[in-house]
Design a protein around this motif. Structure first.
Motif, mmCIF file in Angstrom:
data_model
loop_
_atom_site.group_PDB
_atom_site.id
_atom_site.type_symbol
_atom_site.label_atom_id
_atom_site.label_comp_id
_atom_site.label_asym_id
_atom_site.label_seq_id
_atom_site.Cartn_x
_atom_site.Cartn_y
_atom_site.Cartn_z
ATOM 1 N N ILE A 167 0.833 -1.204 0.000
ATOM 2 C CA ILE A 167 0.000 0.000 0.000
ATOM 3 C C ILE A 167 0.866 1.251 0.000
ATOM 4 O O ILE A 167 0.624 2.189 -0.760
ATOM 5 C CB ILE A 167 -0.950 -0.001 1.214
ATOM 6 C CG1 ILE A 167 -1.987 -1.123 1.067
ATOM 7 C CG2 ILE A 167 -1.640 1.352 1.366
ATOM 8 C CD1 ILE A 167 -2.855 -1.318 2.291
ATOM 9 N N VAL A 168 1.906 1.286 0.853
ATOM 10 C CA VAL A 168 2.725 2.502 0.935
ATOM 11 C C VAL A 168 3.542 2.707 -0.335
ATOM 12 O O VAL A 168 3.999 3.826 -0.604
ATOM 13 C CB VAL A 168 3.656 2.475 2.173
ATOM 14 C CG1 VAL A 168 2.853 2.339 3.452
ATOM 15 C CG2 VAL A 168 4.688 1.350 2.083
ATOM 16 N N GLY A 180 -2.705 5.653 7.176
ATOM 17 C CA GLY A 180 -3.180 4.449 7.855
ATOM 18 C C GLY A 180 -2.213 3.293 7.722
ATOM 19 O O GLY A 180 -1.936 2.581 8.698
ATOM 20 N N ALA A 181 -1.686 3.089 6.509
ATOM 21 C CA ALA A 181 -0.756 1.978 6.287
ATOM 22 C C ALA A 181 0.542 2.192 7.063
ATOM 23 O O ALA A 181 1.071 1.270 7.707
ATOM 24 C CB ALA A 181 -0.470 1.830 4.796
ATOM 25 N N TYR A 182 1.074 3.428 7.022
ATOM 26 C CA TYR A 182 2.307 3.716 7.762
ATOM 27 C C TYR A 182 2.088 3.543 9.265
ATOM 28 O O TYR A 182 2.954 3.006 9.976
ATOM 29 C CB TYR A 182 2.784 5.137 7.475
ATOM 30 C CG TYR A 182 3.600 5.268 6.206
ATOM 31 C CD1 TYR A 182 4.853 4.667 6.101
ATOM 32 C CD2 TYR A 182 3.122 5.988 5.123
ATOM 33 C CE1 TYR A 182 5.606 4.784 4.946
ATOM 34 C CE2 TYR A 182 3.872 6.115 3.954
ATOM 35 C CZ TYR A 182 5.112 5.510 3.871
ATOM 36 O OH TYR A 182 5.858 5.620 2.726
ATOM 37 N N GLY A 183 0.937 3.996 9.744
ATOM 38 C CA GLY A 183 0.650 3.853 11.172
ATOM 39 C C GLY A 183 0.634 2.398 11.611
ATOM 40 O O GLY A 183 1.174 2.051 12.670
ATOM 41 N N LYS A 184 0.025 1.524 10.793
ATOM 42 C CA LYS A 184 -0.026 0.100 11.140
ATOM 43 C C LYS A 184 1.358 -0.543 11.065
ATOM 44 O O LYS A 184 1.713 -1.379 11.907
ATOM 45 C CB LYS A 184 -0.997 -0.616 10.214
ATOM 46 C CG LYS A 184 -2.453 -0.213 10.447
ATOM 47 C CD LYS A 184 -3.414 -0.967 9.532
ATOM 48 C CE LYS A 184 -4.857 -0.588 9.828
ATOM 49 N NZ LYS A 184 -5.833 -1.321 9.007
ATOM 50 N N LEU A 185 2.142 -0.156 10.058
ATOM 51 C CA LEU A 185 3.503 -0.704 9.945
ATOM 52 C C LEU A 185 4.366 -0.269 11.125
ATOM 53 O O LEU A 185 5.109 -1.077 11.701
ATOM 54 C CB LEU A 185 4.141 -0.247 8.631
ATOM 55 C CG LEU A 185 3.685 -0.966 7.369
ATOM 56 C CD1 LEU A 185 4.196 -0.260 6.131
ATOM 57 C CD2 LEU A 185 4.147 -2.426 7.374
ATOM 58 N N LEU A 210 4.581 13.221 7.859
ATOM 59 C CA LEU A 210 4.672 11.922 8.524
ATOM 60 C C LEU A 210 5.940 11.838 9.369
ATOM 61 O O LEU A 210 5.918 11.371 10.506
ATOM 62 C CB LEU A 210 4.653 10.802 7.477
ATOM 63 C CG LEU A 210 4.586 9.365 7.999
ATOM 64 C CD1 LEU A 210 3.227 9.109 8.637
ATOM 65 C CD2 LEU A 210 4.815 8.382 6.862
ATOM 66 N N ILE A 211 7.033 12.301 8.803
ATOM 67 C CA ILE A 211 8.308 12.296 9.528
ATOM 68 C C ILE A 211 8.207 13.154 10.775
ATOM 69 O O ILE A 211 8.702 12.798 11.849
ATOM 70 C CB ILE A 211 9.444 12.783 8.606
ATOM 71 C CG1 ILE A 211 9.720 11.740 7.517
ATOM 72 C CG2 ILE A 211 10.708 13.073 9.398
ATOM 73 C CD1 ILE A 211 10.696 12.198 6.456
#
Length: 490
Positions: A167-168, A180-185, A210-211
């Motif tokens: 996804i990312v 959402g994908a980064y948060g779950k990873l 995000l960083i």
């Protein structure tokens, strides 16, 4: 599950056989309502075909052809109905095929079935349906999220992580989906305490918001103050970082580690070739990527002298010393002008003058003056006894001993005199601080020559000594009060 082509065992939910490469198509469940409708249609036809009421089932109809064959009249009446039954069977079969094709090629159908399977706990079938839906709509990121969630329900964290990473990397994901994908990873790696992977994931994202949200997991690469390349002068290289942490570096091309030199001050690049490698380690122990830069320095400038004492205030006697290996061709001034060949040549440590003083040092080679190094000092001793008082006490001593008969230093009618001059203040043999007074012989016509007689007067008590240098170069203090007593006795 077995491959229908080669019969080899396959993993549940696989879309193709790893043994023979055959694509596996997911066949939707046949709808019970459609099956009932077909069966009802067949039974109705059978009832019409057997008006005598003898046969009302599909099984009995299978035994009737022999009887019909023996009755010509009845045969004529039944054939149209047989044909109708055949047509209806074809329509029913076609409907079944049409329903199958609709289900197989309908994303909505596959998603609905997948959700039904999830609610029933049939996760493998749900995975198959979501995979088929993705075949039909590969850009649908929400489907990938749903499939990932099913894998997580199966505790298959490898596939779960893989799909989130897909996804990312996707260009079709929205900003919200990416977050959402980064948060779950990040949650996965945080639970593992794998902070290094979080850093690499965030840095690779290039997403500043995000960083910023996960700043504590970032170790940004160090920044170099000068670009790599060729330089004709000494370069002070500064290393900086936006992250909270330490910078470690090497200068010989070897890979830096936390055992390498920590950066604390600019790295001075003098003549030669340098391969500087540096990286950052933040407070969580996360290491940044290593940055490498190469420099070639051919320095043709004349280096400034390195001076021991920094500019500032001092309250104890100090020496101003050149610490460079080569002290030749160094000249200095104390009047604010730049050094020239006619200035004072540096030959050794210089006692710091009392009060305010300004020194300028420079190396002069083949008539070319290098960079001027300047220092300003304030030396204020914690005493009320002044150098002028020390000179006056030495003059008084010389009068008392009969060496001179007045304060001007006359000793006869020739007009020649002995003069006493304050030179500097210094600590002698770690005993105490002393004003050093030198004696000179001045002729009537103005020529001045040092006699070699020197005096040391205690800065704090005014006690006088003769100052002599022994053969080994060490200074010694000779009490002159003893000499005064012996001369009075004579």
């Amino acid at each position: 599950m077995k491959c229908p082509n080669c019969g080899e065992e396959m993993a549940e939910g696989a879309l193709y056989c790893e043994h023979c490469g055959e694509d596996i198509h997911i066949v939707p469940d046949f709808e019970p309502e459609l099956e009932r409708n077909i069966e009802q249609s067949i039974n109705t036809i059978l009832e019409e075909l057997h008006t005598d009421g003898k046969q009302d089932t599909f099984e009995e109809f299978q035994e009737e052809p022999e009887e019909i064959k023996n009755t010509g009249r009845r045969k004529k009446r039944i054939w149209p109905k047989v044909l109708l039954a055949f047509v209806l069977l074809l329509l029913a079969a076609g409907g079944g095929v049409a329903w199958y094709m609709y289900g197989y090629y309908s994303e909505e159908y596959q998603v609905d079935k997948a959700m039904q399977y999830v609610s029933l706990g049939r996760l493998d079938e749900a995975i198959s349906c979501y995979n088929r839906a993705l075949e039909l709509d590969s850009d649908n990121i929400e489907l990938v999220f749903s499939l990932a969630d099913v894998y997580l329900m199966k505790n298959n964290k490898v596939e779960y992580e893989y799909l989130l990473r897909e996804i990312v990397k996707s260009e079709n994901a929205t900003a919200e989906q990416l977050d959402g994908a980064y948060g779950k990873l990040i949650a996965i790696y945080r639970d593992r305490k794998d902070y290094q992977t979080i850093n690499e994931l965030l840095v690779a994202s290039g997403n500043e918001s995000l960083i910023s949200a996960y700043q504590g997991y970032i170790a940004r690469v160090p920044e170099f103050s000068i670009n790599e390349g060729y330089y004709t002068s000494i370069q002070p290289l500064k290393l900086t970082t936006d992250s909270e942490g330490k910078i470690y570096y090497t200068m010989d091309g070897t890979e830096p580690t936390e055992e390498s030199t920590p950066y604390t001050a600019p790295v001075i690049l003098e003549n030669g070739d340098y391969i500087i490698k540096a990286f950052v380690v933040n407070e969580k122990g996360i290491a940044s990527d290593v940055v490498t830069k190469e420099y070639h320095i051919e320095n043709n400038e004349i280096l400034p002298p390195e001076i021991s004492a920094l500019s500032g205030e001092y309250n104890l006697p100090m020496y101003i010393e050149i610490t460079s290996e080569d002290i030749e061709d160094i000249y200095y001034t104390t009047d604010g002008t730049d050094p020239t060949y006619s200035s004072n040549a540096y030959t050794g440590p210089i006692p710091m003058p009392l009060g305010k003083s300004n020194f300028k040092f420079a190396r002069i080679v083949d008539g070319v003056t290098g960079t001027v190094e300047e220092r300003t000092y304030y030396l204020i001793l914690n005493t009320d006894y002044t150098p002028e008082q020390a000179v006056a006490s030495v003059v008084e001593y010389s009068i008392n001993t009969g060496k001179i008969f007045d304060e001007a230093g006359h000793f006869d009618e020739s007009g020649d005199t002995y003069q006493y001059e304050y030179l500097y203040v210094r600590n002698i043999n770690k005993i105490n601080d002393f004003y050093v007074i030198a004696e000179s012989y001045r002729t009537a016509d103005g020529n001045v020559t040092r006699t070699g007689n020197n005096f040391a007067v205690n800065v704090y008590s005014g006690e006088k000594f003769k100052l002599q240098r022994e053969n080994n170069g060490r200074l010694s203090l000779i009490e002159i009060e003893i000499i005064e007593d012996s001369q009075e006795e004579e």
